[in-house]
Write a protein that holds these residues in place. Sequence first.
Motif, PDB file in Angstrom:
ATOM      1  N   PHE A 127       8.758  15.998  12.289  1.00 44.86           N
ATOM      2  CA  PHE A 127       8.166  16.610  11.087  1.00 44.86           C
ATOM      3  C   PHE A 127       7.973  18.111  11.249  1.00 44.86           C
ATOM      4  N   GLU A 174      -0.143   9.883   1.480  1.00 43.29           N
ATOM      5  CA  GLU A 174       0.805   8.781   1.672  1.00 43.29           C
ATOM      6  C   GLU A 174       1.442   8.833   3.055  1.00 43.29           C
ATOM      7  N   GLU A 175       1.814  10.024   3.492  1.00 42.94           N
ATOM      8  CA  GLU A 175       2.392  10.174   4.830  1.00 42.94           C
ATOM      9  C   GLU A 175       1.382   9.791   5.912  1.00 42.94           C
ATOM     10  N   LYS A 176       0.147  10.231   5.724  1.00 42.19           N
ATOM     11  CA  LYS A 176      -0.902   9.878   6.697  1.00 42.19           C
ATOM     12  C   LYS A 176      -1.099   8.369   6.741  1.00 42.19           C
ATOM     13  N   MET A 190       0.078  16.706   6.442  1.00 38.38           N
ATOM     14  CA  MET A 190       0.718  15.628   5.688  1.00 38.38           C
ATOM     15  C   MET A 190      -0.069  15.288   4.436  1.00 38.38           C
ATOM     16  N   ASP A 191       0.633  14.765   3.427  1.00 40.59           N
ATOM     17  CA  ASP A 191      -0.082  14.278   2.253  1.00 40.59           C
ATOM     18  C   ASP A 191      -0.669  12.893   2.573  1.00 40.59           C
ATOM     19  N   TYR A 196       0.103  16.392  11.475  1.00 32.66           N
ATOM     20  CA  TYR A 196      -0.604  15.311  10.790  1.00 32.66           C
ATOM     21  C   TYR A 196      -1.554  15.884   9.732  1.00 32.66           C
ATOM     22  N   GLN A 252       1.090   6.091   6.151  1.00 32.94           N
ATOM     23  CA  GLN A 252       2.223   5.503   6.871  1.00 32.94           C
ATOM     24  C   GLN A 252       2.045   5.634   8.383  1.00 32.94           C
TER      25      GLN A 252
END
Length: 61
Positions: A60, A31-33, A28-29, A25, A35
């Motif tokens: 991931f 945007e991924e976070k 993550m960038d 986590y 989501q």
Amino acid sequence: MENKYDMPIGLSFQLGLNEKALSIYAKMDEEEKKQVVEAARNVTSKAEMQQLVSELEHNFV
């Protein structure tokens, strides 16, 4: 009351119990976070939250 940018408490708790998922986590960038946080907001049980965090760990890598 949490605002739309706060991580749900259940997500932060489960990430704290799963070091590998927390590490993923953290990498993550934004945007991924976002989501992941949005998915966590739709969780209705502890088991679902555990599954969400487990999926982070396995999907991931």
